[in-house]
Design an enzyme around this catalytic site. Sequence first.
Site, PDB file in Angstrom:
ATOM      1  CG  ASP A  10      -2.275 -28.054  58.352  1.00 32.11           C
ATOM      2  OD1 ASP A  10      -3.416 -27.702  57.974  1.00 32.11           O
ATOM      3  OD2 ASP A  10      -2.100 -28.673  59.416  1.00 32.11           O
ATOM      4  CG  ASN A  62       1.328 -35.931  66.895  1.00 38.58           C
ATOM      5  OD1 ASN A  62       0.648 -34.905  66.825  1.00 38.58           O
ATOM      6  ND2 ASN A  62       2.065 -36.373  65.888  1.00 38.58           N
ATOM      7  CG  HIS A  85       0.178 -32.314  64.569  1.00 38.98           C
ATOM      8  ND1 HIS A  85      -0.009 -33.403  63.754  1.00 38.98           N
ATOM      9  CD2 HIS A  85      -1.038 -31.708  64.620  1.00 38.98           C
ATOM     10  CE1 HIS A  85      -1.259 -33.429  63.329  1.00 38.98           C
ATOM     11  NE2 HIS A  85      -1.909 -32.421  63.854  1.00 38.98           N
ATOM     12  CD  GLU A 122       3.069 -34.772  62.409  1.00 40.58           C
ATOM     13  OE1 GLU A 122       2.738 -34.656  63.605  1.00 40.58           O
ATOM     14  OE2 GLU A 122       2.333 -35.317  61.564  1.00 40.58           O
TER      15      GLU A 122
HETATM   16  C1  GLP Z   1      -4.883 -32.141  61.551  1.00 38.31           C
HETATM   17  C2  GLP Z   1      -4.546 -30.779  60.928  1.00 38.31           C
HETATM   18  C3  GLP Z   1      -4.273 -29.762  61.973  1.00 38.31           C
HETATM   19  C4  GLP Z   1      -5.379 -29.852  62.979  1.00 38.31           C
HETATM   20  C5  GLP Z   1      -5.181 -31.125  63.776  1.00 38.31           C
HETATM   21  C6  GLP Z   1      -6.282 -31.435  64.763  1.00 38.31           C
HETATM   22  O1  GLP Z   1      -3.945 -33.081  61.205  1.00 38.31           O
HETATM   23  N1  GLP Z   1      -3.430 -30.848  60.043  1.00 38.31           N
HETATM   24  O2  GLP Z   1      -4.184 -28.473  61.415  1.00 38.31           O
HETATM   25  O3  GLP Z   1      -5.360 -28.758  63.844  1.00 38.31           O
HETATM   26  O4  GLP Z   1      -4.915 -32.225  62.949  1.00 38.31           O
HETATM   27  O5  GLP Z   1      -7.447 -31.863  64.117  1.00 38.31           O
HETATM   28  P1  GLP Z   1      -8.822 -32.083  64.900  1.00 38.31           P
HETATM   29  O6  GLP Z   1      -9.279 -30.745  65.304  1.00 38.31           O
HETATM   30  O7  GLP Z   1      -9.738 -32.728  63.894  1.00 38.31           O
HETATM   31  O8  GLP Z   1      -8.533 -32.965  66.035  1.00 38.31           O
END
Ligand code: GLP
Length: 239
Positions: free
Chosen positions: A67, A136, A138, A143
């Site tokens: 992403d 949340n 995702h 989302e």
């Molecule tokens: C971000 C990314 C995701 C990631 C998630 C968790 O928004 N787009 O691909 O897995 O949030 O991030 P983190 O590991 O920093 O909590």
Amino acid sequence: MEIKFFNSCRSMSESACDLIVDFVRKKPDALLCAATGDTPTQTYQLLVEEHSRSKGLFAKIRLVKLDEWCGVRPNQDGSCEDYLQKHLLKPLGITGHRYYSFKSDSSEPVKECERMAEILRKIGPIDVAVLGVGVNGHIGFNEPGDVLTPFCHVAQLAPSSQGHSMTRHFGFLPQLGMTLGMADIMSATFILLLIAGQSKTDVFKTLLSRKISSQCPASVLWLHPHTVCLCDNSSVQLE
Ligand code: GLP
């Protein structure tokens, strides 16, 4: 989904690294899909250490970006591009022809997603998807909502995603993201879901309830035949 608990982020990451390395030894040209964010960083560091011990191990691996934020320069701190370049692509020597990526600064993100969908049709399916989870629920930028989207698409970001620590460098709150879709992810042969951090406690409890809902996209992984969820039990607090 198989869930495994670890007593530190280090041991969770070591296990994740071992699972990825095992897969790559069996399939050297594996297509790896890589999340960004805090959770997988140590796993990627360990992969880089493995690369320095086992020269050639990643010589054929291919990588697709999970992403990306819309409207940021690729070399901007906090862009997924910048993260992957620093943590995986440069250290593992993965060059252009083995790397497939949403362009973060595309002026036409819908067309950019169509381009990535076309690429994925040709090179896919993904062999190993390394995923984190949003607070949340995702995965990628799929989302929570009434419906989920199967293929690459532009996503309206939830407030919690806009407030992710990566965006603090941008000077603005991104409204949109580009992401692989749920079917793209669910088509992966092997999915590794990494969960660490106190902020993930609620979403992890939701996952443990084994209820599948579009309001928690990560819960759809219960339908996948080969997903392993690794949880750092020292930071995710179940009690
Ligand atoms: C971000 C990314 C995701 C990631 C998630 C968790 O928004 N787009 O691909 O897995 O949030 O991030 P983190 O590991 O920093 O909590």
